[in-house]
Motif scaffolding. Sequence first.
Motif, PDB file in Angstrom:
ATOM      1  N   PHE A 192      74.177  10.821  25.504  1.00 20.01           N
ATOM      2  CA  PHE A 192      75.236  11.801  25.708  1.00 20.01           C
ATOM      3  C   PHE A 192      75.926  12.109  24.386  1.00 20.01           C
ATOM      4  O   PHE A 192      76.337  11.201  23.661  1.00 20.01           O
ATOM      5  N   CYS A 193      76.083  13.397  24.123  1.00 22.79           N
ATOM      6  CA  CYS A 193      76.894  13.879  23.019  1.00 22.79           C
ATOM      7  C   CYS A 193      78.290  14.173  23.567  1.00 22.79           C
ATOM      8  O   CYS A 193      78.425  14.657  24.704  1.00 22.79           O
ATOM      9  N   ALA A 194      79.314  13.855  22.790  1.00 19.76           N
ATOM     10  CA  ALA A 194      80.679  14.079  23.269  1.00 19.76           C
ATOM     11  C   ALA A 194      81.576  14.468  22.104  1.00 19.76           C
ATOM     12  O   ALA A 194      81.274  14.173  20.938  1.00 19.76           O
ATOM     13  N   VAL A 195      82.698  15.121  22.420  1.00 16.56           N
ATOM     14  CA  VAL A 195      83.656  15.525  21.399  1.00 16.56           C
ATOM     15  C   VAL A 195      85.069  15.187  21.832  1.00 16.56           C
ATOM     16  O   VAL A 195      85.367  15.120  23.029  1.00 16.56           O
ATOM     17  N   ASN A 196      85.929  14.947  20.844  1.00 10.29           N
ATOM     18  CA  ASN A 196      87.376  15.012  21.022  1.00 10.29           C
ATOM     19  C   ASN A 196      87.781  16.388  20.519  1.00 10.29           C
ATOM     20  O   ASN A 196      87.513  16.711  19.357  1.00 10.29           O
ATOM     21  N   PRO A 197      88.431  17.195  21.323  1.00 12.65           N
ATOM     22  CA  PRO A 197      88.883  18.495  20.828  1.00 12.65           C
ATOM     23  C   PRO A 197      89.794  18.329  19.612  1.00 12.65           C
ATOM     24  O   PRO A 197      90.576  17.386  19.563  1.00 12.65           O
ATOM     25  N   PRO A 198      89.695  19.208  18.608  1.00 16.52           N
ATOM     26  CA  PRO A 198      90.497  19.040  17.397  1.00 16.52           C
ATOM     27  C   PRO A 198      91.979  19.260  17.658  1.00 16.52           C
ATOM     28  O   PRO A 198      92.358  19.961  18.591  1.00 16.52           O
ATOM     29  N   LEU A 199      92.807  18.671  16.818  1.00 12.81           N
ATOM     30  CA  LEU A 199      94.252  18.735  16.990  1.00 12.81           C
ATOM     31  C   LEU A 199      94.754  20.168  16.997  1.00 12.81           C
ATOM     32  O   LEU A 199      95.688  20.517  17.712  1.00 12.81           O
ATOM     33  N   SER A 200      94.122  21.024  16.201  1.00 12.27           N
ATOM     34  CA  SER A 200      94.575  22.411  16.119  1.00 12.27           C
ATOM     35  C   SER A 200      94.300  23.191  17.392  1.00 12.27           C
ATOM     36  O   SER A 200      94.779  24.306  17.561  1.00 12.27           O
ATOM     37  N   GLN A 201      93.531  22.610  18.278  1.00 14.72           N
ATOM     38  CA  GLN A 201      93.238  23.264  19.552  1.00 14.72           C
ATOM     39  C   GLN A 201      93.735  22.392  20.699  1.00 14.72           C
ATOM     40  O   GLN A 201      93.060  22.231  21.710  1.00 14.72           O
ATOM     41  N   GLY A 202      94.914  21.848  20.499  1.00 14.05           N
ATOM     42  CA  GLY A 202      95.475  20.989  21.541  1.00 14.05           C
ATOM     43  C   GLY A 202      94.752  19.671  21.618  1.00 14.05           C
ATOM     44  O   GLY A 202      94.439  19.185  22.695  1.00 14.05           O
ATOM     45  N   GLY A 203      94.493  19.095  20.468  1.00 11.64           N
ATOM     46  CA  GLY A 203      93.696  17.885  20.351  1.00 11.64           C
ATOM     47  C   GLY A 203      93.986  16.851  21.413  1.00 11.64           C
ATOM     48  O   GLY A 203      95.114  16.617  21.796  1.00 11.64           O
ATOM     49  N   SER A 204      92.950  16.217  21.862  1.00  8.08           N
ATOM     50  CA  SER A 204      93.096  15.259  22.943  1.00  8.08           C
ATOM     51  C   SER A 204      92.204  14.068  22.674  1.00  8.08           C
ATOM     52  O   SER A 204      91.155  14.190  22.043  1.00  8.08           O
ATOM     53  N   GLU A 205      92.645  12.921  23.159  1.00  5.63           N
ATOM     54  CA  GLU A 205      91.823  11.722  23.021  1.00  5.63           C
ATOM     55  C   GLU A 205      90.702  11.692  24.050  1.00  5.63           C
ATOM     56  O   GLU A 205      89.804  10.877  23.957  1.00  5.63           O
ATOM     57  N   LYS A 206      90.783  12.559  25.061  1.00  2.00           N
ATOM     58  CA  LYS A 206      89.739  12.497  26.077  1.00  2.00           C
ATOM     59  C   LYS A 206      88.424  12.967  25.487  1.00  2.00           C
ATOM     60  O   LYS A 206      88.374  13.808  24.594  1.00  2.00           O
ATOM     61  N   LEU A 207      87.349  12.410  25.972  1.00  2.55           N
ATOM     62  CA  LEU A 207      86.017  12.803  25.557  1.00  2.55           C
ATOM     63  C   LEU A 207      85.500  13.899  26.481  1.00  2.55           C
ATOM     64  O   LEU A 207      85.580  13.774  27.700  1.00  2.55           O
ATOM     65  N   VAL A 208      84.973  14.968  25.878  1.00  2.00           N
ATOM     66  CA  VAL A 208      84.285  16.015  26.627  1.00  2.00           C
ATOM     67  C   VAL A 208      82.801  15.819  26.382  1.00  2.00           C
ATOM     68  O   VAL A 208      82.342  15.888  25.235  1.00  2.00           O
TER      69      VAL A 208
END
Lengths: 115, 117
Positions: free
Chosen positions: B90-106
């Motif tokens: 699985f590939c996953a991302v944390n959304p960047p801070l400039s886009q409402g960054g979140s610790e959740k993994l997408v």
Amino acid sequence: EAGVAQSPRYKIIEKRQSVAFWCNPISGHATLYWYQQILGQGPKLLIQFQNNGVVDDSQLPKDRFSAERLKGVDSTLKIQPAKLEDSAVYLCASSSLTGVGETQYFGPGTRLLVL
Amino acid sequence: AQSVTQLGSHVSVSEGALVLLRCNYSSSVPPYLFWYVQYPNQGLQLLLKYTTGATLVKGINGFEAEFKKSETSFHLTKPSAHMSDAAEYFCAVNPPLSQGGSEKLVFGKGTKLTVNP
């Protein structure tokens, strides 16, 4: 170091019944996550706790799902009443620090089948 | 919203062959990027992650991934497949801070790797 513990590992229930899952994170980890993984999909975050406070529950179906982490350590996720579409693996994860980019450590999951 | 696309839900390789698993993300600002592996009936284990710095990241079990901003990609590779590499990735991302960054993994939908003897 012990990993994230989850129980039970497997659960089969009938629709409209209730079910609860338990998670014990890695010792000292302040952040705890519950993810739902439906067959053929990647995990989806249901709820995130920081100590005993909720950080993000935007994707938790609050009409039937609830979660708590009363003492800031272990956590319980409950479904009441269950629907067929709740059949999935429920993964618990924890991380030691808060912040984007931090590594999350996952438990083995609880596999739920709703009949 | 941030999304992750993994090309190919199933990849099959021969033992000793190159492994290439593809991951693309949808963001003009680079997120933090992760690869996790899931063996049957087990939880997810981190293989590697990219946050900042060197774009070629080395992980466990001989895997590595290269962050390419121009291609919005973070493909996972291993020069020589082993039977024990058979698993779902699985590939996953944390959304960047400039886009409402979140610790959740997408997460992406995952790629199941089969290694043939």
